[in-house]
Design a protein around this motif. Sequence first.
Motif, mmCIF file in Angstrom:
data_model
loop_
_atom_site.group_PDB
_atom_site.id
_atom_site.type_symbol
_atom_site.label_atom_id
_atom_site.label_comp_id
_atom_site.label_asym_id
_atom_site.label_seq_id
_atom_site.Cartn_x
_atom_site.Cartn_y
_atom_site.Cartn_z
ATOM 1 N N HIS A 73 40.043 -7.426 -34.184
ATOM 2 C CA HIS A 73 39.390 -8.178 -33.359
ATOM 3 C C HIS A 73 38.165 -7.719 -32.734
ATOM 4 O O HIS A 73 37.615 -8.095 -31.784
ATOM 5 C CB HIS A 73 40.342 -8.928 -32.295
ATOM 6 C CG HIS A 73 40.893 -7.774 -31.389
ATOM 7 N ND1 HIS A 73 42.508 -7.488 -32.002
ATOM 8 C CD2 HIS A 73 40.749 -6.988 -30.599
ATOM 9 C CE1 HIS A 73 42.761 -6.445 -31.225
ATOM 10 N NE2 HIS A 73 41.821 -6.342 -30.236
ATOM 11 N N HIS A 74 38.236 -6.477 -32.731
ATOM 12 C CA HIS A 74 37.150 -5.559 -31.932
ATOM 13 C C HIS A 74 35.887 -5.758 -32.392
ATOM 14 O O HIS A 74 35.035 -5.917 -31.629
ATOM 15 C CB HIS A 74 37.608 -3.780 -32.296
ATOM 16 C CG HIS A 74 38.636 -3.513 -31.573
ATOM 17 N ND1 HIS A 74 38.483 -3.074 -30.434
ATOM 18 C CD2 HIS A 74 40.029 -3.484 -31.905
ATOM 19 C CE1 HIS A 74 39.546 -2.606 -29.958
ATOM 20 N NE2 HIS A 74 40.571 -2.739 -30.950
ATOM 21 N N GLN A 75 35.446 -6.055 -33.689
ATOM 22 C CA GLN A 75 34.017 -6.407 -34.177
ATOM 23 C C GLN A 75 33.481 -7.548 -33.392
ATOM 24 O O GLN A 75 32.683 -7.550 -32.968
ATOM 25 C CB GLN A 75 33.953 -6.306 -35.479
ATOM 26 C CG GLN A 75 34.042 -4.968 -36.283
ATOM 27 C CD GLN A 75 35.462 -4.670 -36.741
ATOM 28 O OE1 GLN A 75 36.372 -5.260 -36.056
ATOM 29 N NE2 GLN A 75 35.567 -3.949 -37.692
ATOM 30 N N PRO A 76 34.354 -8.728 -33.597
ATOM 31 C CA PRO A 76 33.863 -10.089 -32.945
ATOM 32 C C PRO A 76 33.752 -9.870 -31.219
ATOM 33 O O PRO A 76 32.967 -10.325 -30.564
ATOM 34 C CB PRO A 76 34.896 -11.080 -33.345
ATOM 35 C CG PRO A 76 35.870 -10.513 -34.153
ATOM 36 C CD PRO A 76 35.450 -9.098 -34.365
ATOM 37 N N HIS A 77 34.977 -9.088 -30.810
ATOM 38 C CA HIS A 77 34.882 -8.824 -29.438
ATOM 39 C C HIS A 77 33.895 -8.003 -28.953
ATOM 40 O O HIS A 77 33.096 -8.221 -27.874
ATOM 41 C CB HIS A 77 36.192 -8.198 -29.239
ATOM 42 C CG HIS A 77 36.563 -7.464 -27.693
ATOM 43 N ND1 HIS A 77 36.719 -6.069 -27.536
ATOM 44 C CD2 HIS A 77 36.339 -8.157 -26.687
ATOM 45 C CE1 HIS A 77 37.022 -6.404 -26.061
ATOM 46 N NE2 HIS A 77 36.807 -7.505 -25.321
ATOM 47 N N HIS A 78 33.351 -6.973 -29.545
ATOM 48 C CA HIS A 78 32.193 -6.281 -29.163
ATOM 49 C C HIS A 78 30.886 -7.027 -29.381
ATOM 50 O O HIS A 78 29.991 -6.695 -28.530
ATOM 51 C CB HIS A 78 32.033 -4.999 -30.282
ATOM 52 C CG HIS A 78 33.292 -4.318 -30.066
ATOM 53 N ND1 HIS A 78 33.478 -2.932 -30.996
ATOM 54 C CD2 HIS A 78 34.208 -3.980 -29.412
ATOM 55 C CE1 HIS A 78 34.766 -2.243 -30.694
ATOM 56 N NE2 HIS A 78 35.002 -2.949 -29.682
ATOM 57 N N LEU A 79 30.823 -7.980 -30.437
ATOM 58 C CA LEU A 79 29.663 -8.697 -30.393
ATOM 59 C C LEU A 79 29.424 -9.765 -29.200
ATOM 60 O O LEU A 79 28.426 -9.867 -28.580
ATOM 61 C CB LEU A 79 29.720 -9.541 -31.822
ATOM 62 C CG LEU A 79 28.290 -10.437 -32.001
ATOM 63 C CD1 LEU A 79 27.216 -9.508 -32.081
ATOM 64 C CD2 LEU A 79 28.567 -11.157 -33.380
ATOM 65 N N GLN A 93 29.769 0.790 -22.315
ATOM 66 C CA GLN A 93 31.015 1.069 -21.352
ATOM 67 C C GLN A 93 32.418 0.769 -21.940
ATOM 68 O O GLN A 93 33.225 1.497 -21.923
ATOM 69 C CB GLN A 93 30.922 0.271 -20.122
ATOM 70 C CG GLN A 93 29.632 0.649 -19.451
ATOM 71 C CD GLN A 93 29.537 1.910 -18.877
ATOM 72 O OE1 GLN A 93 30.548 2.306 -18.505
ATOM 73 N NE2 GLN A 93 28.274 2.664 -18.804
ATOM 74 N N HIS A 94 32.358 -0.515 -22.816
ATOM 75 C CA HIS A 94 33.844 -0.602 -23.720
ATOM 76 C C HIS A 94 34.064 0.580 -24.424
ATOM 77 O O HIS A 94 35.148 1.046 -24.817
ATOM 78 C CB HIS A 94 33.554 -2.056 -24.160
ATOM 79 C CG HIS A 94 34.687 -2.298 -25.065
ATOM 80 N ND1 HIS A 94 36.070 -2.756 -24.705
ATOM 81 C CD2 HIS A 94 35.073 -2.501 -26.497
ATOM 82 C CE1 HIS A 94 36.853 -2.574 -25.771
ATOM 83 N NE2 HIS A 94 36.140 -2.528 -26.786
ATOM 84 N N LEU A 95 33.048 0.969 -25.302
ATOM 85 C CA LEU A 95 33.259 1.949 -26.287
ATOM 86 C C LEU A 95 33.740 3.240 -25.797
ATOM 87 O O LEU A 95 34.310 4.167 -26.337
ATOM 88 C CB LEU A 95 32.049 2.159 -27.191
ATOM 89 C CG LEU A 95 31.617 0.820 -27.955
ATOM 90 C CD1 LEU A 95 30.129 1.105 -28.632
ATOM 91 C CD2 LEU A 95 32.815 0.637 -29.201
ATOM 92 N N ASP A 99 35.389 3.216 -22.923
ATOM 93 C CA ASP A 99 37.003 3.177 -22.810
ATOM 94 C C ASP A 99 37.794 3.187 -23.966
ATOM 95 O O ASP A 99 38.757 3.947 -24.043
ATOM 96 C CB ASP A 99 37.054 1.525 -22.141
ATOM 97 C CG ASP A 99 36.831 1.424 -20.838
ATOM 98 O OD1 ASP A 99 36.608 2.397 -19.987
ATOM 99 O OD2 ASP A 99 36.776 0.404 -20.503
ATOM 100 N N MET A 100 37.109 2.907 -25.177
ATOM 101 C CA MET A 100 38.281 3.045 -26.434
ATOM 102 C C MET A 100 38.127 4.389 -26.575
ATOM 103 O O MET A 100 39.265 4.891 -27.038
ATOM 104 C CB MET A 100 37.303 2.267 -27.628
ATOM 105 C CG MET A 100 37.192 0.584 -27.516
ATOM 106 S SD MET A 100 36.645 0.060 -28.687
ATOM 107 C CE MET A 100 37.708 0.401 -30.242
ATOM 108 N N ASP A 101 37.171 5.336 -26.290
ATOM 109 C CA ASP A 101 36.958 6.756 -26.771
ATOM 110 C C ASP A 101 38.120 7.368 -25.880
ATOM 111 O O ASP A 101 38.889 8.111 -26.116
ATOM 112 C CB ASP A 101 35.636 7.287 -26.651
ATOM 113 C CG ASP A 101 35.309 8.437 -27.357
ATOM 114 O OD1 ASP A 101 35.821 8.361 -28.440
ATOM 115 O OD2 ASP A 101 34.799 9.312 -26.876
HETATM 116 CU CU LIG Z 1 36.950 -2.450 -28.620
#
Ligand SMILES: [Cu+2]
Length: 198
Positions: free
Chosen positions: A183-189, A89-91, A93-95
């Motif tokens: 920060h996206h990678q740690p945020h996504h994890l 869902q977040h991805l 949003d990013m898209d």
């Molecule tokens: Cu993100």
Amino acid sequence: MKYSATAFAIMLIPAAAFAISAQADHSSPDHGAMQHSGAPAPHQGHGETRHALTQAGQATFAAIQEIVAALEADPSTDWSTANVERLRQHLIDMDNAMLRSTVQAVPIRDGTRFIVSGTGESIGSIRRMTAGHASTMDGDGGWTFRASNTEHGAILEVTSPHPDDAAKIRALGFAGILVRGNHHQPHHLAIAAGRPVH
Ligand SMILES: [Cu+2]
């Protein structure tokens, strides 16, 4: 006619021929036969040795694959709280914020005001992305991030006390501003693992 070493071995050693045909047959679980034959395990049936393939699919697919691998490799992963759908869902949003929005950039004192608008579900995506990014990045490098919702999306104001930065903020644009910070990678994890996120 010239034969490769492998082809030569196949002609002379039936066991090796069996091993390779068994490997080509993906339904065969008998990997022991390959080891017992003494023949090398060429893995050519999967094409692995010809090209190093790195693309799992589109970026969303690859990002989720990477996160799933990290979750599975971490023994502390709590599968009762992990939720990869949240990451999807977040991805989305990013898209939507990146690709399904219109951005109007207005120069303001010490920076730029980005008026970001969309339609349908993109409106919520734009609001979540600007609010999340502003709260994460506010103060970073001395820059001030202010986000507020509008009827069709959100406004993001980015300003800097350093006079030289105004041109950079304008040049980065909404997309360039969004990708900064790593920060996206740690945020996504954290999203996928079910840990608290901003
Ligand atoms: Cu993100």
